[in-house]
Design an enzyme around this catalytic site. Structure first.
Site, mmCIF file in Angstrom:
data_model
loop_
_atom_site.group_PDB
_atom_site.id
_atom_site.type_symbol
_atom_site.label_atom_id
_atom_site.label_comp_id
_atom_site.label_asym_id
_atom_site.label_seq_id
_atom_site.Cartn_x
_atom_site.Cartn_y
_atom_site.Cartn_z
ATOM 1 N N LYS A 74 0.869 -0.974 -0.219
ATOM 2 C CA LYS A 74 -0.154 0.247 -0.157
ATOM 3 C C LYS A 74 0.988 1.315 -0.107
ATOM 4 C CE LYS A 74 -3.831 2.208 2.486
ATOM 5 N NZ LYS A 74 -4.670 2.064 3.662
ATOM 6 N N ASP A 130 -14.284 5.235 9.410
ATOM 7 C CA ASP A 130 -14.544 4.894 8.072
ATOM 8 C C ASP A 130 -14.985 3.547 7.798
ATOM 9 O OD1 ASP A 130 -15.099 5.648 5.448
ATOM 10 O OD2 ASP A 130 -12.988 5.709 4.857
#
Length: 511
Positions: A123, A228
């Site tokens: 990532k 989130d």
């Protein structure tokens, strides 16, 4: 979806990476890094550094920009990727690079593999995109800073995510296993599955709903809120088990907006299940149902965790005497052994023997103290005698020097002084310089004064001080910034000013 071009990584030399690192270090306090500063940090010759900078700019690892006051170089996202990938490659964390499998508003996801050809997930954090630039209002990465580079903010985001994943995995949460990280790159376990947003059918909708709500409450009980928690950050494995991803935005339950974030996570799951599966339940958790069990926010220093809470937590640990039991047992055993040894020694000695030993020790101490006093007295007397002798010798020497200097005055000097006194000169005149060392002055009362002009500092000390002063002056002299191949910012401004003046001469009637 695109792919990060890493074909140049194998052809870059150690000098290239040294220059990239120098630009990265220079960007800590420079918006644009001059070439001279890069050469000083990289410790390479300026001409060689300039050539390397040109090559790196050609491959878009660096960008050359013209500033208002000076020109310089800036590290690009690709150059920052290369620095991180180089370190991960040297650690043998990754050995091959694959395609891009995901893209978000603040990250790119790629498939990589290690030496054993096991697929992993890489990532790359990409803060600063047009769709997500309100970092200061949504994250506390800036802290006390007014501004910071996007590369530095991406690095902070990656560091926090790795810390969250490690803390959650140790407590049994379903998260990917973190493997390694460097700068803005995080290497983690590859989840075999897909995001919840791509799932259209589930075997047991009620069980999945209950499990997701239970995860939200468990996170809050451990002191953190995801912030989130939606269908895009929940991966569904092949066996139907959920895995949570994306943690940089996590906050503490002590955050001022913690209740709003908690309710938003709950409503995101409720709305998705109602929209996708037509399932709506009246049972859902609230922020008042949270019962604190652990302190992940304390361990990771989550957003909203203030120092006052940390002090209260440390005070709480002190009050409950949070100490290792093994250390207590060892201290207790050592204390018992010392007590036993002391008791054995006391039992084996009689009272009369102890009294005789104490008397002997006192006599010995008195004898030693008397000897030390006698020695000190003798040394003091000898020092005083030696000091008096030196003072008398110096005084006699000064008297002899004064008598000798007085006898050296000739009658000619007296006549010259007399003639000068009868002329128009002032009463205080200077006489001849005797032996280039002493200057005598005469007045009406025929008194004599002597002033020494000989140097009292050793020549070696003077040379050393002079050399240090010259070295310091040379070091403090600022070097001119010369940019080979392009006009510097100062030269460019001067040219623009001359051109402006030349164009405006006709307006004012000058020729």
């Amino acid at each position: 979806m695109g792919k990060l071009d890493v074909k140049m990584l194998r052809y870059l030399t150690p000098e290239d990476f040294r220059v990239l690192t120098a630009i990265e270090m220079g960007m800590k306090n420079h918006e644009l890094v001059p070439a001279t500063l890069a050469a000083q940090i990289a410790n390479l010759r300026y001409g060689g550094v300039h050539k390397l900078l040109k090559e790196l700019c050609k491959h878009r690892l660096l960008s050359y920009e013209r500033g208002k006051r000076y020109d310089g170089y800036r590290l690009t996202n690709t150059g920052y990727d290369y620095l991180a990938l180089k370190v991960l490659t040297q650690r043998a964390t990754i050995c091959s690079f694959g395609n891009q499998i995901g893209v978000g508003k603040e990250s790119n996801i790629y498939i990589v593999a290690n030496e054993e050809e096991i697929p992993l997930c890489l990532k790359l954090h990409r803060l600063g995109r047009t769709c997500f630039r309100n970092i200061k209002g949504k994250r506390d990465y800036h802290q006390h800073r007014h501004s910071a580079s996007w590369l530095y903010l991406s690095r902070i985001s990656a560091t926090r995510e790795f810390a969250y994943m490690k803390a959650l995995l140790d407590r049994g949460f379903p998260v990917p296993k973190p493997i390694d990280f460097n700068r803005h790159c995080v290497v983690m376990e590859l989840v075999e599955g897909g995001p919840l947003c791509n799932v259209n059918e589930v075997n047991n909708v009620e069980a999945l709903y209950d499990e997701l709500m239970d995860l939200i409450v468990r996170l809050a009980n451990h002191g953190v809120i995801h912030g989130d928690f939606n269908e895009f950050n929940i991966m569904i494995k092949e066996d139907g088990k959920p895995v949570i991803i994306d943690f940089p935005q996590m906050v503490s339950t002590e955050h001022e907006n913690a209740e709003a974030y908690f309710e938003r996570d709950v409503n995101c799951i409720r709305d998705f299940f109602k929209r996708r599966f037509g399932y709506e339940s009246e049972l859902y958790p609230t922020f008042q149902d949270v019962l604190r069990e652990d302190c992940i926010d304390t361990e990771v220093k989550a957003s909203g965790f203030v120092r006052q809470i940390e002090k209260e937590f440390n005070t709480f640990l002190t009050e409950i005497d949070f100490e290792d039991e093994e250390e207590k047992e060892e201290e207790k055993e050592n204390k018992d052994d010392e007590d036993e040894l002391y008791e054995d020694c006391i039992d084996n000695v009689d009272d009369e023997d102890l009294q005789y030993q104490l008397n002997d020790l006192r006599l010995q101490d008195e004898i030693v103290a008397k000897e030390k006093f006698d020695v000190a007295t003798r040394e003091t007397a000898l020092n005083n005698e030696h000091f008096n002798k030196i003072c008398s010798e110096k005084q006699s020497k000064m008297e002899n020097d004064y008598k000798q200097s007085k006898e050296n005055i000739t009658m000619e000097d007296v006549m010259i002084n007399k003639e000068h006194r009868n002329s128009d000169f002032t009463p205080h005149d200077l006489s001849l310089n005797i032996e280039n060392k002493t200057v005598h002055t005469y007045d009406d009362t025929r008194s004599i004064r002597s002033t020494s002009t000989a140097a009292t500092i050793a020549p070696d000390v003077i040379k050393r001080r002079t050399k240090l002063a010259l070295d310091k002056r040379e070091k403090n002299q600022s070097k001119r910034i010369l940019v080979k191949g392009e006009a510097s910012a100062v030269t460019r401004i001067r040219r623009d000013n001359r051109a402006t003046i030349k164009e405006s001469t006709g307006i004012w009637g000058w020729e």
